[in-house]
Design a protein around this motif. Structure first.
Motif, PDB file in Angstrom:
ATOM      1  N   SER A  28       0.813  -1.213   0.000  1.00 53.10           N
ATOM      2  CA  SER A  28       0.000   0.000   0.000  1.00 53.10           C
ATOM      3  C   SER A  28       0.854   1.273   0.000  1.00 53.10           C
ATOM      4  CB  SER A  28      -0.923   0.009   1.212  1.00 53.10           C
ATOM      5  OG  SER A  28      -0.163   0.326   2.355  1.00 53.10           O
ATOM      6  N   VAL A 102     -17.782  -5.079  -0.529  1.00 56.86           N
ATOM      7  CA  VAL A 102     -16.427  -5.620  -0.514  1.00 56.86           C
ATOM      8  C   VAL A 102     -15.671  -5.223  -1.770  1.00 56.86           C
ATOM      9  CG1 VAL A 102     -15.051  -7.723  -0.467  1.00 56.86           C
ATOM     10  CG2 VAL A 102     -17.126  -7.561   0.895  1.00 56.86           C
ATOM     11  N   LYS A 103     -16.307  -5.432  -2.916  1.00 56.25           N
ATOM     12  CA  LYS A 103     -15.601  -5.201  -4.172  1.00 56.25           C
ATOM     13  C   LYS A 103     -15.406  -3.727  -4.457  1.00 56.25           C
ATOM     14  CE  LYS A 103     -18.054  -8.431  -6.336  1.00 56.25           C
ATOM     15  NZ  LYS A 103     -18.771  -8.959  -7.510  1.00 56.25           N
ATOM     16  N   ILE A 105     -14.489  -1.451  -2.337  1.00 56.52           N
ATOM     17  CA  ILE A 105     -13.216  -1.093  -1.720  1.00 56.52           C
ATOM     18  C   ILE A 105     -12.062  -1.820  -2.428  1.00 56.52           C
ATOM     19  CG2 ILE A 105     -11.882  -1.163   0.403  1.00 56.52           C
ATOM     20  CD1 ILE A 105     -14.462  -0.876   1.946  1.00 56.52           C
ATOM     21  N   GLU A 106     -12.268  -3.117  -2.662  1.00 55.90           N
ATOM     22  CA  GLU A 106     -11.222  -3.935  -3.267  1.00 55.90           C
ATOM     23  C   GLU A 106     -10.777  -3.370  -4.627  1.00 55.90           C
ATOM     24  OE1 GLU A 106     -10.346  -6.495  -1.322  1.00 55.90           O
ATOM     25  OE2 GLU A 106      -8.677  -6.996  -2.654  1.00 55.90           O
ATOM     26  N   LYS A 107     -11.759  -3.051  -5.442  1.00 55.35           N
ATOM     27  CA  LYS A 107     -11.450  -2.566  -6.798  1.00 55.35           C
ATOM     28  C   LYS A 107     -10.749  -1.213  -6.733  1.00 55.35           C
ATOM     29  CE  LYS A 107     -13.888  -1.705 -11.213  1.00 55.35           C
ATOM     30  NZ  LYS A 107     -13.082  -2.366 -12.243  1.00 55.35           N
ATOM     31  N   VAL A 109      -8.894  -0.007  -4.294  1.00 52.23           N
ATOM     32  CA  VAL A 109      -7.528  -0.181  -3.796  1.00 52.23           C
ATOM     33  C   VAL A 109      -6.634  -0.811  -4.862  1.00 52.23           C
ATOM     34  CG1 VAL A 109      -6.118  -1.454  -2.145  1.00 52.23           C
ATOM     35  CG2 VAL A 109      -8.212  -0.322  -1.381  1.00 52.23           C
ATOM     36  N   ARG A 110      -7.101  -1.904  -5.441  1.00 52.03           N
ATOM     37  CA  ARG A 110      -6.257  -2.639  -6.398  1.00 52.03           C
ATOM     38  C   ARG A 110      -5.926  -1.789  -7.616  1.00 52.03           C
ATOM     39  NH1 ARG A 110      -4.633  -8.164  -5.048  1.00 52.03           N
ATOM     40  NH2 ARG A 110      -6.262  -9.027  -3.746  1.00 52.03           N
ATOM     41  N   GLN A 129     -13.206   0.513   7.254  1.00 48.06           N
ATOM     42  CA  GLN A 129     -12.286   0.435   6.128  1.00 48.06           C
ATOM     43  C   GLN A 129     -12.344   1.689   5.260  1.00 48.06           C
ATOM     44  OE1 GLN A 129     -13.085  -3.326   4.184  1.00 48.06           O
ATOM     45  NE2 GLN A 129     -12.349  -4.499   5.942  1.00 48.06           N
ATOM     46  N   GLU A 133      -8.851   2.967   5.731  1.00 51.05           N
ATOM     47  CA  GLU A 133      -8.037   2.410   4.662  1.00 51.05           C
ATOM     48  C   GLU A 133      -8.084   3.305   3.419  1.00 51.05           C
ATOM     49  OE1 GLU A 133      -8.811  -1.715   4.091  1.00 51.05           O
ATOM     50  OE2 GLU A 133      -7.361  -1.882   2.450  1.00 51.05           O
ATOM     51  N   TRP A 401     -12.759  -0.113  12.895  1.00 52.29           N
ATOM     52  CA  TRP A 401     -11.426  -0.407  12.392  1.00 52.29           C
ATOM     53  C   TRP A 401     -10.627  -1.214  13.404  1.00 52.29           C
ATOM     54  CZ3 TRP A 401      -8.989  -0.984   8.145  1.00 52.29           C
ATOM     55  CH2 TRP A 401      -7.593  -0.892   8.064  1.00 52.29           C
ATOM     56  N   GLU A 402     -10.730  -0.791  14.685  1.00 51.66           N
ATOM     57  CA  GLU A 402      -9.906  -1.456  15.693  1.00 51.66           C
ATOM     58  C   GLU A 402     -10.548  -2.720  16.241  1.00 51.66           C
ATOM     59  OE1 GLU A 402      -9.413   1.794  18.345  1.00 51.66           O
ATOM     60  OE2 GLU A 402      -8.242   2.890  16.839  1.00 51.66           O
ATOM     61  N   GLY A 404     -13.636  -4.211  14.901  1.00 49.69           N
ATOM     62  CA  GLY A 404     -14.452  -4.987  13.962  1.00 49.69           C
ATOM     63  C   GLY A 404     -13.963  -6.420  13.797  1.00 49.69           C
ATOM     64  N   PRO A 405     -12.679  -6.597  13.452  1.00 49.90           N
ATOM     65  CA  PRO A 405     -12.176  -7.960  13.288  1.00 49.90           C
ATOM     66  C   PRO A 405     -12.298  -8.792  14.570  1.00 49.90           C
ATOM     67  CG  PRO A 405     -10.669  -6.422  12.265  1.00 49.90           C
ATOM     68  CD  PRO A 405     -11.695  -5.598  13.004  1.00 49.90           C
ATOM     69  N   ARG A 406     -12.073  -8.159  15.727  1.00 52.08           N
ATOM     70  CA  ARG A 406     -12.200  -8.906  16.986  1.00 52.08           C
ATOM     71  C   ARG A 406     -13.638  -9.309  17.251  1.00 52.08           C
ATOM     72  NH1 ARG A 406      -7.161  -8.039  19.552  1.00 52.08           N
ATOM     73  NH2 ARG A 406      -6.279  -6.175  18.597  1.00 52.08           N
TER      74      ARG A 406
ATOM     75  N   TYR B  61      -6.280  -5.720   6.651  1.00 57.09           N
ATOM     76  CA  TYR B  61      -7.252  -6.173   7.640  1.00 57.09           C
ATOM     77  C   TYR B  61      -6.577  -6.529   8.961  1.00 57.09           C
ATOM     78  CZ  TYR B  61     -11.183  -8.908   9.520  1.00 57.09           C
ATOM     79  OH  TYR B  61     -12.204  -9.386  10.291  1.00 57.09           O
ATOM     80  N   ALA B  64      -5.750  -4.327  12.584  1.00 59.76           N
ATOM     81  CA  ALA B  64      -6.520  -4.262  13.819  1.00 59.76           C
ATOM     82  C   ALA B  64      -5.864  -5.105  14.908  1.00 59.76           C
ATOM     83  CB  ALA B  64      -7.946  -4.741  13.574  1.00 59.76           C
ATOM     84  N   TYR B  65      -5.249  -6.218  14.517  1.00 56.24           N
ATOM     85  CA  TYR B  65      -4.588  -7.071  15.511  1.00 56.24           C
ATOM     86  C   TYR B  65      -3.160  -6.617  15.770  1.00 56.24           C
ATOM     87  CZ  TYR B  65      -8.335 -10.230  13.954  1.00 56.24           C
ATOM     88  OH  TYR B  65      -9.534 -10.783  13.608  1.00 56.24           O
ATOM     89  N   ARG B 281     -13.062  -8.930   3.646  1.00 59.31           N
ATOM     90  CA  ARG B 281     -11.762  -8.556   3.081  1.00 59.31           C
ATOM     91  C   ARG B 281     -10.629  -9.077   3.948  1.00 59.31           C
ATOM     92  NH1 ARG B 281     -10.450  -3.371   2.455  1.00 59.31           N
ATOM     93  NH2 ARG B 281      -9.159  -3.877   0.694  1.00 59.31           N
ATOM     94  N   SER B 463      -7.875  -7.126 -11.850  1.00 55.13           N
ATOM     95  CA  SER B 463      -8.455  -5.797 -11.668  1.00 55.13           C
ATOM     96  C   SER B 463      -7.532  -4.764 -12.296  1.00 55.13           C
ATOM     97  CB  SER B 463      -8.670  -5.511 -10.188  1.00 55.13           C
ATOM     98  OG  SER B 463      -7.461  -5.566  -9.504  1.00 55.13           O
TER      99      SER B 463
END
Lengths: 417, 611
Positions: A28, A102-103, A105-107, A109-110, A129, A133, A401-402, A404-406, B61, B64-65, B281, B463
């Motif tokens: 990135s 999802v796509k 953001i993905e598109k 970024v990529r 994100q 991000e 962000w902090e 969400g994954p947890r 992703y 966060a961890y 993601r 892409s």
């Protein structure tokens, strides 16, 4: 044989090169704005160069000069305004890339990593994100049309302009519960009476559901207090559960909450007529419109301790190095609706036709119970007036962000038990 | 070699180059092989490397961890998470066990059913063989989740609320949860779809087992069972082995059915976890899981080949007398026929009737006659119904997707046919060379990618433009590409099998007369291999038309196909539209397959249902 071996070696080296090239591509970018990007921002009065005032007519003229605009969107409903937009701004062709959250953001970024800049407007939810991000890495920039600035409260345009707000709410079946809402405190959903009788749209498969759930987890102290108000006791946390917010999620899962793949199926499951033991649904408020479309008998619980609506935003922004920055600005203004709307304006269904469409413009497909414009001068959609009666919280991008994954991990662990 | 005698010329010497050019000219399989290998490496190996790279580097992703992590740096974080953390049980071990259970039971049932049907159809005098033969492959032509939807319409119970299932509607009783959701219905519905592999492969093998071999066994005094054990079964083992491998691996990567029937009781599998991770993601988790799936698939193929020792080729066309023996079922003839009829009612008629019925209901779940309407087929679009979405025949979106689906099916079939034939040619004619082995391996490689993972990687890979290859994301081309690649294992198999049956002497005879490669190809190879290749192409067409897992991540409104549309209708719970379009899709697949079969039969291409 020798020949084939040699070819093989060559081919393998080529392959390795391709792999290497593709691997460097996804590293990135830095957070500093490059000189090149800064020049682009300056030219288009975006980012640090945003100005308080702008000449809207000049922007529209420049947009027509550009002739086209593309939007990367998580919501397919934008496709419904293409003809209307092009009729209003003849000469500008609108291309909608309906990509899902999802796509989108993905598109973005990529493509940007590969030096391709085709996104003019990027609109999606997923606040963690989007803010941390995309915005933080200068992949998108905030733009608020100057003539809308004082019609949009600051929290709806800073750090990023919100296209519409939506909320997760609680539905109950009015035939099962003719006396009104069966609960007054969210913690009742974790009690025996509602074992297997609560449905939720899968937070693992749906960003909006995850954000709705996260709103409750975001306020552990308030959740603990609500628990005490209900039971008179302090809450006892399960093993390894950090706070009362997570404890609510754990108990909800332990109480056999039914997980649904689709929010509309959930709304129908809770709201279908003729049920004497219908479930409570935690789902997007939008689906209340299925009362009309599908004959559901759902009602929204409007008075719930500690919160009855969990609000999450859908953002819109201009992509970095967007090829048509002026047309992007015009499209963003269009998606906010006409400046002529006031709180007194009478808007009639179907909003996507006639005079209502001309007033609501890009907001028309979203002017539906459960979606709310970021502006403070647009009346609530018919059937969605209850929004203002409800007490609620908004999801925080930082929290998403902090944590969400947890939260996802937590859900995964406790849903597999 | 001649070169060695005349002293070694430098590699770049004119002599050597012209010599090598001469050699190449006479070895078209080498040129084709190299081209195919280059292309396949690009579309198969690069994705694999990409998966591995993402699995071992920091993704945004993960910040966060690990707030201090640097995106793109090497890390074992994902491996640790998947295998060695409290989350591992939920993320990896339980879904693994569920997927393996699912794979095991489906394979056993599908194999039993497929074997029994194949035996009945090929080796007995059961009635109505022609009709049965055509209809037994119908379930394979439906998207695999059609059975799951039919199951739900039948057994849906109070757990998911809403409209009643048919069982409750008719009898008033509720199906227990274990019947309605979870492992049991998933296994049954998948087995009733995937038995087609076992049926097709085994009936193909059975048809080529010469009954004279068995009769020879009989004359040397073997009993019936011993004949089956000693003579028939060993000859069938390669087909049975392939059927097991195909079914098992396919089940590991299947997404639609477990997602539909598993979620209400929290039955998670590998594929649903990959989908969920990709949806967040979280590529790290997703790709480690995908790699495990790939490793599982490879080990399974390896074990299978060790146990059964799959022979790559076996001579069945001996040119000598070949007799097929049908045993007389006697008293069992009608019961066996009724069994097949009942089976077809369950797997073909029932789902189709349910789809038709559902597409004709005004309010879903109400199965009374007064609730019937043709609105969802011929309606003009009413704002109060289904979001104003017009009925099927007036619906531009559906018609556009229909055309795209058919285009995709034909394009994929065509490219697959050509590619499969070329790969087959290069592999067979180059037998024993390393190039041949590599090519064969890499052509089979797409099989081990779970569909959903391959789709995810192709998003990333295409892409942006890569060298001369433009960004294909969101285009129709990428759908064709991924479909061709995913089907290549089948078509290259049929290609190899087809070329294997053509003895080299035929081509040599032509070569002696100075006939060039292209003419040899069009005059000898293609006509002789047509039967197998057309069968492979038809299979690709069917798969392409009904595929969802593979392309779900790659479709957008610009390249929408019918399965994507159905998925969308389901998501929005527009049951009638989804049923109507599914029915339309299935009927089109069936009609086109029947046309192709009839046409190729009249063109003398021969049996097509043995692929």
């Amino acid at each position: 044989m020798k020949l084939t071996k040699r070819y093989f070696l060559q081919m393998l080296t080529r392959l390795a090169t391709v792999a290497l090239l593709s691997s460097t591509a996804s590293i990135s970018s830095a957070q500093e704005v490059s000189a090149e990007l800064d020049a682009w921002l300056k030219e288009n009065a975006l980012g640090a160069h945003a100005m308080g005032e702008e000449n809207w007519d000049e922007i529209v003229a420049a947009a027509k000069e550009e002739g086209e605009v593309s939007v990367y969107t998580a919501s397919g409903r934008i496709a419904k305004v293409v003809d209307h937009f092009q009729a209003l701004y003849p000469g500008i062709t609108l291309t909608v890339y309906d990509l899902g959250s999802v796509k989108t953001i993905e598109k973005t970024v990529r493509e940007q990593d590969a030096g391709i800049f085709t996104a003019d407007v990027v609109t999606t939810g997923n606040s963690g994100q989007v803010i941390h991000e995309l915005l933080a890495n200068n992949r998108i920039f905030n733009y608020v049309p100057a003539h809308f600035k004082d019609k949009i409260p600051e929290e709806n345009r800073d750090p990023l302009l919100i296209r519409v707000n939506e909320a997760m709410v609680f539905f109950y079946n009015t035939e099962t519960y003719p006396e009104g809402a069966p609960i007054s405190n969210v913690w009742e959903l974790t009690q025996e009476e509602f074992r297997g009788r609560v449905g939720i749209k899968d937070p693992m498969g749906s960003g909006s559901s995850l954000m709705g759930l996260a709103v409750l987890v975001q306020f552990p102290d308030e959740m603990a207090a609500a628990y005490k108000r209900l039971t008179g006791e302090d809450i006892v946390l399960g093993d390894g559960v950090p706070d009362a917010g997570y404890e609510f999620v754990r108990r909800l899962l332990a109480n056999d909450v039914v997980i649904f793949k689709s929010g509309s199926k959930l709304a129908d499951a809770a709201g279908a007529k003729g049920q004497d033991d219908a479930m409570i649904a935690m789902t997007s408020m939008t689906y209340i419109s299925r009362n009309d479309d599908k004959g559901n008998v759902n009602a929204i619980i409007s008075d719930l301790d500690p919160a009855s609506r969990m609000v999450y935003p859908n953002f819109m922004s201009i992509g970095a190095n967007a090829p048509n920055p002026n047309a992007a600005k015009v499209l963003i203004a269009y998606l906010l609706g006409s400046p002529d709307i006031t709180l007194e304006t009478k808007l009639e269904k179907p909003y996507i036709e006639g005079a209502s469409f001309d007033l609501l413009q890009g907001l028309a497909p979203y002017h539906d119970a459960g979606s709310v414009s970021p502006r403070n001068d647009v009346p609530l959609p018919l059937g969605g007036e209850i929004w203002d009666e409800m007490v609620g919280w908004n999801v925080s991008a930082d929290f998403m962000w902090e944590q969400g994954p947890r939260l996802r991990d937590f859900w995964l662990i406790h849903s597999s038990q | 070699m001649a070169m060695a005698d005349s002293g070694k010329p430098a590699f770049w010497s004119l002599q050597n180059i012209s010599y090598q050019a001469y050699r190449l000219k006479n070895r078209p399989e080498l040129i084709i092989g190299l081209l195919a290998l280059g292309f396949l490496s690009f579309v198969v190996l690069v994705p694999l490397l990409q998966i591995i790279k993402d699995a071992f580097t920091f993704q945004s992703y993960d910040l966060a961890y690990n707030p201090d992590g640097v995106v793109g740096e090497f890390t074992l974080f994902h491996l640790d998470r998947v295998f060695n953390q409290p989350i591992s049980a939920a993320l990896f071990y339980k879904p693994l066990v569920n997927s393996l259970k699912m794979g095991f039971f489906v394979t056993v049932i599908a194999l039993t059913v497929g074997f029994s049907l194949a035996w009945l159809m090929v080796r007995t005098n059961v009635h109505f063989k022609g009709v049965f033969g055509a209809m037994l492959v119908f379930p394979y032509m439906m998207p695999s989740w059609v059975m799951a939807i039919a199951w739900l319409s039948l057994f849906k119970n109070d757990r998911v609320g809403g409209s009643e299932g048919l069982l409750t509607y008719w009898t008033g009783t509720q199906a227990p949860d274990w019947v309605a959701y979870g492992l049991f219905p998933i296994v049954i519905t998948l087995a009733l779809h995937y038995y087609a592999y076992a049926y097709l492969l085994i009936s193909g093998a059975l048809a080529t087992v010469d009954s004279e071999l068995e009769e020879a066994g009989a004359t040397s005094g073997m009993g019936k069972w011993k004949r089956i054990r000693v003579i028939t079964m060993p000859l069938l083992m390669p087909a049975i082995g392939s059927a097991i491998v195909l079914t098992f691996i396919r089940i590991l990567g299947t997404f639609g059915t477990p997602a539909l029937l598993g979620l209400p009781v929290r039955f998670f599998t590998f594929s649903t976890q990959i989908y969920a991770s990709i949806n967040a993601r979280n590529q790290g988790d997703a790709f480690v899981l995908a790699l495990v799936l790939i490793v599982l698939a490879i080990s399974f193929i390896w074990i299978n080949s060790r146990i059964i020792g799959v022979r790559k080729s076996y001579v069945t066309m001996t040119g000598k007398g070949f007799r097929k023996h049908e045993s007389d079922l006697g008293k069992l003839r009608w019961p066996a026929t009724v069994f097949v009829i009942l089976f077809l009612c369950m797997t073909v008629a029932l789902p189709l009737i349910l789809l038709l019925w559902e597409s004709l209901t005004l309010i879903p779940g109400d199965y009374s006659l007064s609730n019937l309407t043709t609105y969802f087929w011929v309606g003009q679009g009413n704002v109060n119904l289904a979001y104003g979405e017009p009925g099927v025949i007036h619906n531009k979106g559906i018609m556009g997707a229909l055309i795209n689906s058919i285009k995709l099916g034909f394009a994929a079939a065509l490219f697959n046919g050509v590619l499969g034939l070329l790969v087959g040619y290069a592999v067979v004619r180059g037998r024993g060379k390393r190039l041949s082995q590599w090519l064969e391996a890499i052509a089979f490689a797409p099989y081990i990618f779970p569909s959903i993972a391959l789709g995810a990687i192709y998003i990333g890979m295409f892409s942006t433009s890569i060298g001369p290859v433009p960004a294909l994301y969101g285009t129709f081309t990428i759908l064709i590409l991924i479909t061709v690649i995913k089907n290549l294992p089948f078509t290259s198999r049929t290609g190899i099998a087809a070329i294997l049956q053509i003895h080299q002497s035929l081509e040599e005879a032509a070569r002696v007369q100075g006939i060039g490669w292209f003419r040899r190809m069009f005059r000898i190879i293609i006509p002789l291999s047509m039967s197998g290749v057309v069968a492979g192409m038809l299979l690709t067409f069917i798969t392409a038309m009904r595929e969802l897992s593979l392309i779900i991540l790659l479709i957008s409104p610009g390249n929408m196909v019918l399965t994507g549309l159905i998925f969308g209708y389901q998501e929005q719970d527009m049951a009638q539209h989804s049923s109507a379009v599914t029915l339309m899709l299935v009927l089109i697949i069936i009609i086109i397959s029947v046309i192709v079969r009839v046409m190729s039969r009249s063109a003398g291409v021969g049996r097509l249902n043995t692929t």
